[in-house]
Scaffold this active site. Structure first.
Site, PDB file in Angstrom:
ATOM      1  N   CYS A   1      -5.808  10.223 -10.658  1.00 12.09           N
ATOM      2  CA  CYS A   1      -6.044  11.203  -9.590  1.00 12.09           C
ATOM      3  C   CYS A   1      -4.687  11.633  -9.037  1.00 12.09           C
ATOM      4  CB  CYS A   1      -6.969  10.643  -8.511  1.00 12.09           C
ATOM      5  SG  CYS A   1      -6.320   9.240  -7.581  1.00 12.09           S
TER       6      CYS A   1
ATOM      7  N   ASN B   1      -3.470   8.106  -6.481  1.00 11.80           N
ATOM      8  CA  ASN B   1      -3.767   6.743  -6.974  1.00 11.80           C
ATOM      9  C   ASN B   1      -3.992   5.752  -5.821  1.00 11.80           C
ATOM     10  OD1 ASN B   1      -2.193   4.096  -8.942  1.00 11.80           O
ATOM     11  ND2 ASN B   1      -4.312   4.742  -8.993  1.00 11.80           N
TER      12      ASN B   1
ATOM     13  N   CYS C   1      -7.067   6.623  -3.585  1.00  7.81           N
ATOM     14  CA  CYS C   1      -8.481   6.802  -3.205  1.00  7.81           C
ATOM     15  C   CYS C   1      -9.425   6.778  -4.413  1.00  7.81           C
ATOM     16  CB  CYS C   1      -8.675   8.105  -2.440  1.00  7.81           C
ATOM     17  SG  CYS C   1      -7.801   8.158  -0.858  1.00  7.81           S
ATOM     18  N   ARG C   2      -9.376   7.815  -5.256  1.00 10.76           N
ATOM     19  CA  ARG C   2     -10.372   7.953  -6.320  1.00 10.76           C
ATOM     20  C   ARG C   2     -10.093   7.103  -7.564  1.00 10.76           C
ATOM     21  NH1 ARG C   2      -9.773  14.277  -6.612  1.00 10.76           N
ATOM     22  NH2 ARG C   2      -7.666  13.571  -6.047  1.00 10.76           N
ATOM     23  N   SER C   3      -8.886   7.192  -8.116  1.00 11.40           N
ATOM     24  CA  SER C   3      -8.649   6.458  -9.373  1.00 11.40           C
ATOM     25  C   SER C   3      -8.698   4.936  -9.207  1.00 11.40           C
ATOM     26  CB  SER C   3      -7.373   6.925 -10.088  1.00 11.40           C
ATOM     27  OG  SER C   3      -6.243   6.810  -9.277  1.00 11.40           O
TER      28      SER C   3
ATOM     29  N   ASP D   1     -11.462  15.284  -3.632  1.00 13.63           N
ATOM     30  CA  ASP D   1     -10.462  14.431  -2.996  1.00 13.63           C
ATOM     31  C   ASP D   1     -10.966  14.045  -1.601  1.00 13.63           C
ATOM     32  OD1 ASP D   1      -8.293  13.322  -1.812  1.00 13.63           O
ATOM     33  OD2 ASP D   1      -6.906  14.936  -2.314  1.00 13.63           O
TER      34      ASP D   1
HETATM   35  P1  4NP Z   1      -6.474  10.384  -4.342  1.00 13.52           P
HETATM   36  O1  4NP Z   1      -6.409  10.943  -2.842  1.00 13.52           O
HETATM   37  O2  4NP Z   1      -5.827  11.432  -5.225  1.00 13.52           O
HETATM   38  O3  4NP Z   1      -7.923  10.258  -4.608  1.00 13.52           O
HETATM   39  O4  4NP Z   1      -5.730   9.062  -4.347  1.00 13.52           O
HETATM   40  C1  4NP Z   1      -5.197  11.320  -2.244  1.00 13.52           C
HETATM   41  C2  4NP Z   1      -4.395  10.369  -1.679  1.00 13.52           C
HETATM   42  C3  4NP Z   1      -3.213  10.734  -1.050  1.00 13.52           C
HETATM   43  C4  4NP Z   1      -2.851  12.061  -1.005  1.00 13.52           C
HETATM   44  C5  4NP Z   1      -3.663  13.022  -1.581  1.00 13.52           C
HETATM   45  C6  4NP Z   1      -4.833  12.643  -2.217  1.00 13.52           C
HETATM   46  N1  4NP Z   1      -1.661  12.437  -0.349  1.00 13.52           N
HETATM   47  O5  4NP Z   1      -1.428  13.651  -0.230  1.00 13.52           O
HETATM   48  O6  4NP Z   1      -0.898  11.579   0.094  1.00 13.52           O
END
Ligand code: 4NP
Length: 144
Positions: free
Chosen positions: A3, A6, A8-10, A113
């Site tokens: 994702c 790395n 939240c989702r992955s 997201d």
């Molecule tokens: P992820 O979510 O891609 O599912 O891990 C996010 C986590 C952090 C950020 C964006 C999306 N960020 O902008 O820091």
């Protein structure tokens, strides 16, 4: 499992798939990474840790890393959560055999997201679990 952050989702996809692999007795090596570098070395987001815990999946020991071009050779499949991840990962691929490994986890749908939306974590968990179950079923069908 890839994702953006790395965190939240992955990490959810990583933990859910690892549990499924264990349950089915498969010898797959599962890992996760982010296309971005902001959270390298951090544990998963507390909200992902909590939602996974609710479903009996422990992702608390995971550590964020960034997707690297070596991953194209280290893994047979690279599953991404959304179309931005797809574009960012494909942009690093220099060979057709690498491009062929990259797929959306949900095939045609995207996993949104949830970072800015506390209320989305449960839905995201369920979407990812459904995707992981489908992948295991399809791989087992193809290889049986
Ligand atoms: P992820 O979510 O891609 O599912 O891990 C996010 C986590 C952090 C950020 C964006 C999306 N960020 O902008 O820091």
């Amino acid at each position: 499992m890839v994702c953006l952050g790395n965190i939240c989702r992955s990490p959810l996809a990583h933990g859910i798939m690892e549990n499924l692999v264990k349950e089915k007795g498969l010898d797959w090596n599962v890992d996760s990474a982010g296309t971005g570098d902001w959270h390298i070395g951090s544990p998963p987001d507390k909200r992902s840790v909590a939602v996974a815990q609710n479903y009996g999946v422990d992702i608390s020991a995971q550590c964020c890393r960034q997707f690297s071009i070596d991953d194209f050779d280290r893994f047979d499949r690279i599953y991404v959560m959304d179309r931005m991840n797809l574009r960012d990962v494909l942009a690093k691929a220099s060979k057709e055999k690498h491009r062929e490994k990259v797929r959306l986890l949900l095939n045609t749908e995207v996993v949104p997201d949830p970072y800015y939306e506390d209320g989305q974590f449960d839905m995201v968990y369920q979407m990812i679990e459904k995707g992981c179950r489908r992948i295991v079923e399809e791989e087992l069908k193809t290889n049986s």
